[in-house]
Design an enzyme around this catalytic site. Sequence first.
Site, PDB file in Angstrom:
ATOM      1  N   ASP A 104       1.462  -1.362   0.598  1.00 58.40           N
ATOM      2  CA  ASP A 104       0.057  -0.361  -0.056  1.00 58.40           C
ATOM      3  C   ASP A 104       0.862   1.025   0.075  1.00 58.40           C
ATOM      4  O   ASP A 104       1.753   0.685  -0.362  1.00 58.40           O
ATOM      5  CB  ASP A 104      -0.854  -0.182   1.183  1.00 58.40           C
ATOM      6  CG  ASP A 104      -2.155   0.820   1.092  1.00 58.40           C
ATOM      7  OD1 ASP A 104      -2.305   1.815   0.686  1.00 58.40           O
ATOM      8  OD2 ASP A 104      -3.650  -0.227   0.970  1.00 58.40           O
ATOM      9  N   HIS A 159      -3.761   5.564   3.420  1.00 61.72           N
ATOM     10  CA  HIS A 159      -4.481   4.425   3.053  1.00 61.72           C
ATOM     11  C   HIS A 159      -3.939   3.843   4.154  1.00 61.72           C
ATOM     12  O   HIS A 159      -4.897   1.783   4.279  1.00 61.72           O
ATOM     13  CB  HIS A 159      -4.552   4.968   1.727  1.00 61.72           C
ATOM     14  CG  HIS A 159      -5.290   3.821   0.783  1.00 61.72           C
ATOM     15  ND1 HIS A 159      -4.579   2.231   0.636  1.00 61.72           N
ATOM     16  CD2 HIS A 159      -6.665   3.404   1.008  1.00 61.72           C
ATOM     17  CE1 HIS A 159      -6.004   1.761   0.534  1.00 61.72           C
ATOM     18  NE2 HIS A 159      -6.867   2.700   0.151  1.00 61.72           N
ATOM     19  N   SER A 211     -11.390  -0.453  -0.721  1.00 64.21           N
ATOM     20  CA  SER A 211     -10.174  -0.862  -0.140  1.00 64.21           C
ATOM     21  C   SER A 211     -10.471  -1.050   1.231  1.00 64.21           C
ATOM     22  O   SER A 211      -9.390  -2.070   2.022  1.00 64.21           O
ATOM     23  CB  SER A 211      -9.309   0.681   0.190  1.00 64.21           C
ATOM     24  OG  SER A 211      -8.330   1.067  -1.122  1.00 64.21           O
TER      25      SER A 211
END
EC number: 3.4.21.-
Length: 400
Positions: free
Chosen positions: A159, A191, A346
């Site tokens: 990520d 994220h 996600s």
Amino acid sequence: MGLFKVIFTAVAALSAVDAAELLSSAKSKDIIPNSYLVVMKDSVSSAELDSHVSWVTDLHREGVAKRGAENLGGFKHSYKINGWHAYSGSFDSETLASILDNDKVDFVEHDRHVYISGFVTQKDAPSWGLGRVSHRMNGTRDYVYDESAGSGITFYGVDTGIDIHHPDFGGRAVWGINVVNDTKDNDRHGHGTHTAATAAGTKYGLAKKANVVAVKALNDYGAGLWSNIMKALEWCVNDAREKKILGKAVLNLSISGGKVVAANQAITNAAKAGIFVSVAAGNDNQDATNKSPASAENVCCAAATTIRDDKAKFSNYGSVVKLYAPGQGITSATPNNQTGVMSGTSMAAPHVGGVGATLMASKGIAPAAVCAELIKMASGPVLNPGANTTNKLLYNRSGK
């Protein structure tokens, strides 16, 4: 002389037929000009790949001398994942033509951009995903889970990086690798920390005792290249092999982009090596069949639901989706000891990865069998799941 012409023409035609294919791409905006992913035939060995790369390097050097292609970097990286071989590089048209004509090459594809599949909605809103996946019926926030809680399982978060010092990881997180040029070994986006804590955080996660490895393959804006994702995958497989944890590893890809066959093959081979791979369906409200990594084989593709058990309006759908999981308004850890709320497939993918990790720890199920077991365990139905899409909702079989 006439016979020679016939034979020469036939040989030339045969060469054209045997030449590798340059796969076309429907969305040109994501393509990186003159950057390619070159996939070798199944019969090519590791040594043959190395020899081929030496040939390509020399070929590119000659091209620079003859045609002045200094702005193209040539060979970048070779990939060796569970017997699958490929490489990436930047080449001019003449070098590319020679690569396509090489009998060791299966196909060539443009390198492309890939992006995270989540977006921030607000800060410090109440969470609901943990309670939802541990109860058949909606309406409770209590999280009920097996006491093993992913103990002995390692979670690779490929990520934007992970804030490994965040207290929600309780000292279980370590830095693995950063494959992105000109970025620091941290998560400036948030994220990666959010998705990792959703899977394995002490407070916000499902597999609360799993080990966490930060693998930075996206930049600080949440974007990256498939060539770097593939490099990260290769590193994860090698790291798991060196640590003797193949069979006890989970890898999450909360990213989405147009379908890239080379990337799909790399992901599939990482899974075949002995890693459970959870992936995001994407946030375009369209069929995920033409998306990567959603369309890769041997992965567990997650679409997103709301707190009301209906398909999130942004979520992709389609036959490649294996499960729905909570994905709208999910609270989790973010960098610098903070928390935040994000939405997207996600967020759904690490729910699947986290429950998969707990299942592997508690039942000893092999990575290749985890997704099928999760489908068997699932609750539902998800409302309005989309055409040709499962209505099964992730459930950890807590008995509640």
